[in-house]
Design a protein around this motif. Structure first.
Motif, PDB file in Angstrom:
ATOM      1  N   TYR A   1      40.480  22.804  44.255  1.00 27.75           N
ATOM      2  CA  TYR A   1      40.567  23.941  45.134  1.00 27.75           C
ATOM      3  C   TYR A   1      41.183  25.151  44.300  1.00 27.75           C
ATOM      4  CZ  TYR A   1      41.707  27.447  48.715  1.00 27.75           C
ATOM      5  OH  TYR A   1      41.667  28.625  49.215  1.00 27.75           O
ATOM      6  N   ARG A   2      42.417  24.860  43.846  1.00 29.05           N
ATOM      7  CA  ARG A   2      43.031  25.552  42.864  1.00 29.05           C
ATOM      8  C   ARG A   2      42.117  26.305  41.799  1.00 29.05           C
ATOM      9  NH1 ARG A   2      47.267  21.894  42.708  1.00 29.05           N
ATOM     10  NH2 ARG A   2      48.872  22.286  44.326  1.00 29.05           N
ATOM     11  N   ARG A   3      41.484  25.551  41.214  1.00 28.42           N
ATOM     12  CA  ARG A   3      40.460  25.897  40.047  1.00 28.42           C
ATOM     13  C   ARG A   3      39.363  26.628  40.522  1.00 28.42           C
ATOM     14  NH1 ARG A   3      38.816  23.499  35.332  1.00 28.42           N
ATOM     15  NH2 ARG A   3      41.026  23.379  35.031  1.00 28.42           N
ATOM     16  N   GLU A   4      38.946  26.446  41.856  1.00 27.64           N
ATOM     17  CA  GLU A   4      37.869  27.320  42.299  1.00 27.64           C
ATOM     18  C   GLU A   4      38.315  28.803  42.666  1.00 27.64           C
ATOM     19  OE1 GLU A   4      33.809  27.132  43.313  1.00 27.64           O
ATOM     20  OE2 GLU A   4      35.096  25.435  42.478  1.00 27.64           O
ATOM     21  N   VAL A   5      39.576  28.654  43.318  1.00 26.21           N
ATOM     22  CA  VAL A   5      40.263  30.043  43.495  1.00 26.21           C
ATOM     23  C   VAL A   5      40.409  30.854  42.221  1.00 26.21           C
ATOM     24  CG1 VAL A   5      42.389  31.153  44.111  1.00 26.21           C
ATOM     25  CG2 VAL A   5      41.359  29.165  45.632  1.00 26.21           C
ATOM     26  N   ASP A   6      40.820  30.082  41.049  1.00 27.27           N
ATOM     27  CA  ASP A   6      41.018  30.871  39.928  1.00 27.27           C
ATOM     28  C   ASP A   6      39.933  31.460  39.225  1.00 27.27           C
ATOM     29  OD1 ASP A   6      43.990  30.176  39.874  1.00 27.27           O
ATOM     30  OD2 ASP A   6      43.698  28.601  38.404  1.00 27.27           O
ATOM     31  N   ASP A   7      38.718  30.646  39.289  1.00 28.65           N
ATOM     32  CA  ASP A   7      37.379  31.077  38.803  1.00 28.65           C
ATOM     33  C   ASP A   7      36.941  32.305  39.596  1.00 28.65           C
ATOM     34  OD1 ASP A   7      37.445  29.019  36.947  1.00 28.65           O
ATOM     35  OD2 ASP A   7      35.991  27.883  37.909  1.00 28.65           O
ATOM     36  N   LEU A   8      37.221  32.104  40.953  1.00 29.08           N
ATOM     37  CA  LEU A   8      36.712  33.162  41.817  1.00 29.08           C
ATOM     38  C   LEU A   8      37.437  34.523  41.684  1.00 29.08           C
ATOM     39  CD1 LEU A   8      35.213  34.092  44.226  1.00 29.08           C
ATOM     40  CD2 LEU A   8      37.006  33.355  45.799  1.00 29.08           C
ATOM     41  N   VAL A   9      38.585  34.408  41.350  1.00 32.82           N
ATOM     42  CA  VAL A   9      39.640  35.647  40.981  1.00 32.82           C
ATOM     43  C   VAL A   9      39.290  36.119  39.643  1.00 32.82           C
ATOM     44  CG1 VAL A   9      42.066  36.256  40.504  1.00 32.82           C
ATOM     45  CG2 VAL A   9      41.497  34.947  42.481  1.00 32.82           C
ATOM     46  N   ALA A  10      38.919  35.267  38.561  1.00 34.27           N
ATOM     47  CA  ALA A  10      38.628  35.773  37.319  1.00 34.27           C
ATOM     48  C   ALA A  10      37.511  36.554  37.295  1.00 34.27           C
ATOM     49  CB  ALA A  10      38.848  34.739  36.444  1.00 34.27           C
ATOM     50  N   ALA A  11      36.367  36.251  38.276  1.00 31.04           N
ATOM     51  CA  ALA A  11      35.224  36.935  38.162  1.00 31.04           C
ATOM     52  C   ALA A  11      35.061  38.065  38.514  1.00 31.04           C
ATOM     53  CB  ALA A  11      34.355  35.856  39.065  1.00 31.04           C
ATOM     54  N   ALA A  12      36.078  38.670  39.426  1.00 28.79           N
ATOM     55  CA  ALA A  12      35.870  39.802  39.946  1.00 28.79           C
ATOM     56  C   ALA A  12      36.029  40.942  38.554  1.00 28.79           C
ATOM     57  CB  ALA A  12      37.213  40.461  40.885  1.00 28.79           C
ATOM     58  N   PRO A  13      37.199  40.932  37.833  1.00 27.95           N
ATOM     59  CA  PRO A  13      36.997  42.006  36.605  1.00 27.95           C
ATOM     60  C   PRO A  13      36.165  41.719  35.879  1.00 27.95           C
ATOM     61  CG  PRO A  13      38.836  40.512  36.463  1.00 27.95           C
ATOM     62  CD  PRO A  13      38.443  40.020  37.865  1.00 27.95           C
ATOM     63  N   ASP A  14      35.661  40.624  35.595  1.00 31.04           N
ATOM     64  CA  ASP A  14      34.651  40.371  34.466  1.00 31.04           C
ATOM     65  C   ASP A  14      33.282  40.887  34.847  1.00 31.04           C
ATOM     66  OD1 ASP A  14      36.028  38.881  33.077  1.00 31.04           O
ATOM     67  OD2 ASP A  14      35.505  36.642  33.547  1.00 31.04           O
TER      68      ASP A  14
ATOM     69  N   ARG B   1      29.414  34.399  44.766  1.00 32.48           N
ATOM     70  CA  ARG B   1      30.697  33.364  44.118  1.00 32.48           C
ATOM     71  C   ARG B   1      31.417  32.872  45.279  1.00 32.48           C
ATOM     72  NH1 ARG B   1      31.724  33.241  38.449  1.00 32.48           N
ATOM     73  NH2 ARG B   1      30.148  34.255  37.182  1.00 32.48           N
ATOM     74  N   VAL B   2      31.550  33.781  46.293  1.00 33.61           N
ATOM     75  CA  VAL B   2      32.327  33.512  47.410  1.00 33.61           C
ATOM     76  C   VAL B   2      31.696  32.324  48.339  1.00 33.61           C
ATOM     77  CG1 VAL B   2      33.203  34.433  49.773  1.00 33.61           C
ATOM     78  CG2 VAL B   2      33.812  35.800  47.630  1.00 33.61           C
ATOM     79  N   ALA B   3      30.353  32.359  48.331  1.00 33.17           N
ATOM     80  CA  ALA B   3      29.671  31.555  49.158  1.00 33.17           C
ATOM     81  C   ALA B   3      29.681  29.953  48.490  1.00 33.17           C
ATOM     82  CB  ALA B   3      28.257  31.685  49.052  1.00 33.17           C
ATOM     83  N   ALA B   4      29.725  29.910  47.236  1.00 32.89           N
ATOM     84  CA  ALA B   4      29.908  28.743  46.663  1.00 32.89           C
ATOM     85  C   ALA B   4      31.490  28.228  46.766  1.00 32.89           C
ATOM     86  CB  ALA B   4      29.961  28.604  45.189  1.00 32.89           C
ATOM     87  N   TYR B   5      32.552  29.194  46.867  1.00 32.77           N
ATOM     88  CA  TYR B   5      33.794  28.885  47.163  1.00 32.77           C
ATOM     89  C   TYR B   5      33.922  28.372  48.504  1.00 32.77           C
ATOM     90  CZ  TYR B   5      38.476  30.347  48.762  1.00 32.77           C
ATOM     91  OH  TYR B   5      39.617  30.346  49.633  1.00 32.77           O
ATOM     92  N   ALA B   6      33.393  29.036  49.382  1.00 36.41           N
ATOM     93  CA  ALA B   6      33.477  28.384  50.749  1.00 36.41           C
ATOM     94  C   ALA B   6      33.157  27.217  51.057  1.00 36.41           C
ATOM     95  CB  ALA B   6      32.641  29.440  51.646  1.00 36.41           C
ATOM     96  N   ARG B   7      32.117  26.581  50.266  1.00 38.66           N
ATOM     97  CA  ARG B   7      31.916  25.100  50.412  1.00 38.66           C
ATOM     98  C   ARG B   7      32.820  24.622  49.998  1.00 38.66           C
ATOM     99  NH1 ARG B   7      26.142  27.113  49.449  1.00 38.66           N
ATOM    100  NH2 ARG B   7      24.865  26.081  51.080  1.00 38.66           N
ATOM    101  N   VAL B   8      33.312  24.759  48.677  1.00 46.85           N
ATOM    102  CA  VAL B   8      34.238  23.896  48.345  1.00 46.85           C
ATOM    103  C   VAL B   8      35.776  23.895  49.355  1.00 46.85           C
ATOM    104  CG1 VAL B   8      36.144  23.663  46.205  1.00 46.85           C
ATOM    105  CG2 VAL B   8      33.868  24.210  45.911  1.00 46.85           C
ATOM    106  N   LYS B   9      35.929  24.935  49.706  1.00 48.40           N
ATOM    107  CA  LYS B   9      37.166  25.202  50.471  1.00 48.40           C
ATOM    108  C   LYS B   9      36.897  24.142  51.824  1.00 48.40           C
ATOM    109  CE  LYS B   9      39.603  28.563  53.278  1.00 48.40           C
ATOM    110  NZ  LYS B   9      40.091  30.032  53.767  1.00 48.40           N
ATOM    111  N   ARG B  10      35.863  24.505  52.385  1.00 49.42           N
ATOM    112  CA  ARG B  10      35.441  23.856  53.750  1.00 49.42           C
ATOM    113  C   ARG B  10      35.708  22.499  53.436  1.00 49.42           C
ATOM    114  NH1 ARG B  10      29.697  23.628  54.592  1.00 49.42           N
ATOM    115  NH2 ARG B  10      30.052  22.265  52.804  1.00 49.42           N
TER     116      ARG B  10
END
Length: 200
Positions: free
Chosen positions: A78-91, A108-117
């Motif tokens: 989960y932490r890795r998914e959050v890190d990737d999501l956060v890093a994507a914004a400025p990129d 990307r949020v949709a993919a994150y939501a699956r992992v979070k769930r």
């Protein structure tokens, strides 16, 4: 003296190789473990560490050295998914206008939501509460980066706040796969449209 120096130099070189190789190998193993766990946590039933080790082609001992417990592994997924999501914004803002960057980030949020769930369903309540509390700040900051860029170029309404977006997208992780696939893109598109400053 030169003999001593040569021996010492050779010894150091061998030591560097001996230390460096396992570290690189350990990093690769860790990445493989996380990728496998991310996929397997989505499968029906309880995630088993021996299944993760088998999917990676590594021994269980190697897996346990990186992640002593199942919750340790899932928390890191989960932490890795959050890190990737956060890093994507400025990129995304480097290559796209703010409103397009926000829309792409929502994909990307949709993919994150699956992992979070899936992760939150698999760990103890205390663990997911802790993970949620620590991820809210970084995700909010990523949203603010996107919103601020849009406010600056006039494409995003000035009264939009990161918390507004967080509240709206948080519902995605409550949807099952069928509903997420069917409604997710439309819901996110509605949010983007709502944030857009309508030009005459």
């Amino acid at each position: 003296m030169s003999g001593y120096g040569g021996d010492d130099s050779g010894h150091v070189s061998a030591s560097v190789k001996g230390v460096g190789a396992p570290r690189a190998d350990a990093r690769r193993n860790r990445e493989r473990i996380l990728r496998a766990a991310r996929e397997l946590v989505h499968e029906p039933g309880e995630l088993r560490l021996n299944a993760v080790a088998k999917a990676c082609g590594i021994g269980q001992g190697t897996l346990y050295r990186h992640f002593p417990t199942r919750e340790d592994l899932l928390a890191e997924v989960y932490r890795r998914e959050v890190d990737d999501l956060v890093a994507a914004a400025p990129d995304l803002l480097v290559a796209r206008p703010p409103l397009e960057a926000l829309a792409a980030w929502f994909d990307r949020v949709a993919a994150y939501a699956r992992v979070k769930r899936d992760v939150f369903a698999a760990v103890e309540a205390a663990t997911w509460r802790d993970l949620a509390a620590h991820s809210l700040g970084p995700i909010g900051e990523a949203v603010e980066v996107l919103l601020a860029a849009g406010r600056s170029d006039g494409s995003i309404r000035v009264d939009a706040e990161a918390r507004d977006v967080i509240v709206l997208i948080s519902w995605l992780s409550r949807l099952d796969d069928t509903e997420l696939d069917a409604r997710g893109p439309r819901l996110l598109s509605i949010i983007v449209d709502g944030l857009h400053v309508n030009r005459p």
